[in-house]
Write a protein that holds these residues in place. Structure first.
Motif, PDB file in Angstrom:
ATOM      1  N   ARG A   2       0.830  -1.209   0.000  1.00  0.00           N
ATOM      2  CA  ARG A   2       0.000   0.000   0.000  1.00  0.00           C
ATOM      3  C   ARG A   2       0.863   1.258   0.000  1.00  0.00           C
ATOM      4  O   ARG A   2       0.602   2.192  -0.766  1.00  0.00           O
ATOM      5  N   ARG A  19      -6.705   8.402  -0.995  1.00  0.00           N
ATOM      6  CA  ARG A  19      -6.033   7.669   0.076  1.00  0.00           C
ATOM      7  C   ARG A  19      -6.784   7.834   1.395  1.00  0.00           C
ATOM      8  O   ARG A  19      -7.025   6.857   2.112  1.00  0.00           O
ATOM      9  N   THR A  28      -9.884   5.706   1.360  1.00  0.00           N
ATOM     10  CA  THR A  28      -9.660   4.259   1.514  1.00  0.00           C
ATOM     11  C   THR A  28      -9.329   3.895   2.956  1.00  0.00           C
ATOM     12  O   THR A  28      -9.522   2.749   3.355  1.00  0.00           O
ATOM     13  N   GLU A  29      -8.845   4.855   3.725  1.00  0.00           N
ATOM     14  CA  GLU A  29      -8.470   4.598   5.118  1.00  0.00           C
ATOM     15  C   GLU A  29      -9.567   4.967   6.107  1.00  0.00           C
ATOM     16  O   GLU A  29      -9.395   4.816   7.308  1.00  0.00           O
TER      17      GLU A  29
END
Length: 114
Positions: free
Chosen positions: A39, A60, A63-64
């Motif tokens: 990642r 990003r 996605t977190e």
């Protein structure tokens, strides 16, 4: 007239809702450390694939985050979602952003670090 436009807008919005990616399996069992390294390498090189850095940063962050926050992040960044699992997105200028499954979720064959 406004009602029919509103209905279409609502139908359009529901098609753009983010959902969890489908379960997937890596080619071979990997550890969480290996997954995190993959990642990190992706996110470090992602801006070199084209598109704008601020969109990559927003993707990003999305996605977190949990799904509700992820939805708010992509909406506020102006990200156009083609695939509800975020594998394919576009920015307002039409630049394409492709995210591999390993940045979106964990594989089914994740093993413990030894």
């Amino acid at each position: 007239m406004g009602c029919s436009g509103s209905s279409r807008a609502k139908a359009n919005d529901s098609a753009k809702k983010i959902r969890k990616p489908k379960p997937w399996k890596h080619t071979e069992p990997i550890t969480r450390t290996q997954l995190m390294q993959m990642r990190d390498e992706f996110w470090d090189t992602a801006p070199h694939y084209g598109g704008r850095k601020e969109i990559w940063d927003a993707l990003r962050a999305a996605t977190e985050a949990d799904l509700t926050l992820a939805q708010a992040i992509v909406d506020s960044a102006g990200v156009i979602i083609q695939s509800a699992d975020l594998t394919i997105c576009y920015d307002e200028r039409g630049a394409k952003y492709e995210l591999p499954k390993y940045v979106l979720s964990e594989p089914t064959n994740l093993i413990r670090d030894s």
